[in-house]
Design an enzyme around this catalytic site. Structure first.
Site, short mmCIF file in Angstrom:
data_model
loop_
_atom_site.label_atom_id
_atom_site.label_comp_id
_atom_site.label_asym_id
_atom_site.label_seq_id
_atom_site.Cartn_x
_atom_site.Cartn_y
_atom_site.Cartn_z
CB SER A 113 -0.94 0.00 1.27
OG SER A 113 -1.42 1.12 1.46
CB CYS A 125 -5.33 4.74 -3.77
SG CYS A 125 -5.32 2.92 -3.85
#
Length: 347
Positions: free
Chosen positions: A93, A255
């Site tokens: 991530s 993101c």
């Protein structure tokens, strides 16, 4: 106090997305590699128990992630980490990498060098280089060199009852994404549409995973579409994104892994080249700078090396504990805040 487990968490967010970092009390996680440890957390009952301890009620909530800091397996890395979310443990991530880097430096676990500190992070998806810009003891921003990202399929199609035929790209940016141009759904990416975007994203993810199987060619522990990311373009050319996440929420940040996957599709279509960079904005308007550092291959496939620049901010520190006599200590969820997905969680 009768506590059988206790952990210390540093509260951090990256551009609005919460990524708490477990900095103390983390138990030993079995596995010869970080990918093995990820697999254990997702498949072993004790791994599931640890994840539930941190991410379900009464200690957790549907929003955000908890990052388990682990000793690095790779001698080149300063630290390893695995991302825990309510659905499963995840391999990589961008926003959480920025949270972990910020936590390591601002807590003093890694010595901060000004004006720049380089931190090598090990994830189940590979090494992530983090370059932090530091000033007066504060981590001002972090630039990540992400794992090689590649396209699995461009312009895939799926028939839906709600929107008819939907086109999407399947790409890898640390985990697999289905990337959907949001205007196909008659929606725009803005705060007022968050619930409708979540409902659409969760529905599409389920249908895509039922029909299409994706597995990383070198890391079998990474498989399946992890997220649906909706995308659009702002008037100034910035990429507007909204990643939808289980059990039914949107990523507050732009993101990092999703933008890495999207960068691979942009390169495949000839829209970006090495050296290019652009802004990506989230549903709440927070920003990443996305860059194409270079090209490589993954198992014979063309791949890009993305960079992601964003900011992390610490906002608290706390401890969580488990009372050996607590009948609810294993965690619980209710549909009032967790939505219908609560019924799929095995406690």
């Amino acid at each position: 106090m009768r506590w059988k487990r206790m952990m210390q968490l540093l509260d951090v967010h990256c551009e609005g997305e919460i990524g708490k970092v477990a900095i103390g009390g983390v138990p030993k996680i079995p596995g010869d590699t970080v990918a093995d440890q990820l697999h254990w957390l997702n498949t072993d009952p004790k791994g599931r128990e640890l994840r539930h301890f941190l991410v379900l009620e009464p200690r957790g909530a549907p929003i955000g992630s908890v990052n388990l800091l682990l000793p690095a397996k790779d001698s080149r890395a300063d630290a390893a980490f695995i991302i825990l979310q309510p659905d499963q443990a995840h391999a990589s991530s961008g926003s959480n990498s920025i949270c972990v880097t910020t936590a390591l430096l601002e807590s003093g676990m890694i010595e901060m060098q000004e004006p720049e500190t380089v931190v090598m992070l090990e994830t189940a998806a590979g090494l992530v280089k983090a370059v932090a810009q530091c000033r007066d003891g504060h981590c001002d921003s972090v630039t990540l060199t992400m794992v090689p990202s590649f396209v699995h399929e461009l312009d895939a199609q799926i028939a839906t009852e709600s929107w008819g035929e939907i086109r999407f790209d399947l790409a890898y940016g640390g985990v697999f994404y289905a990337l959907v141009d949001v205007r196909q759904l008659g929606l725009t990416i803005e705060p007022g549409n968050a619930r409708r975007l979540v409902e659409a994203g969760m529905l599409l993810k389920g249908e895509i995973n039922q029909r299409i199987q994706v597995v990383h060619p070198d890391i079998p522990a990474i498989s399946g579409v992890a997220y649906v990311m909706f995308r659009d373009e702002d008037p100034d050319g910035a990429v507007r994104t909204c990643t939808t996440m289980w059990p039914g929420r949107v990523d507050r940040s732009p993101c990092g892994t999703g933008n890495s996957a999207n960068l691979a599709t942009l390169h495949a279509r000839g829209r970006v080249k090495p050296g290019d960079s652009f802004l990506s904005r989230s549903i709440i308007g927070s920003q990443f700078t996305v860059g194409l550092q270079g090209l490589t291959t993954v198992a014979g496939r063309s791949a890009v090396i993305p960079t992601i620049t964003g900011r992390g901010f610490t906002y608290g520190i706390h401890q969580v504990a488990l009372d050996a006599f607590d009948p609810l200590g294993g965690g619980f969820v209710l549909t009032d805040v967790w939505g219908a997905a609560a019924e799929t969680i095995k406690i």
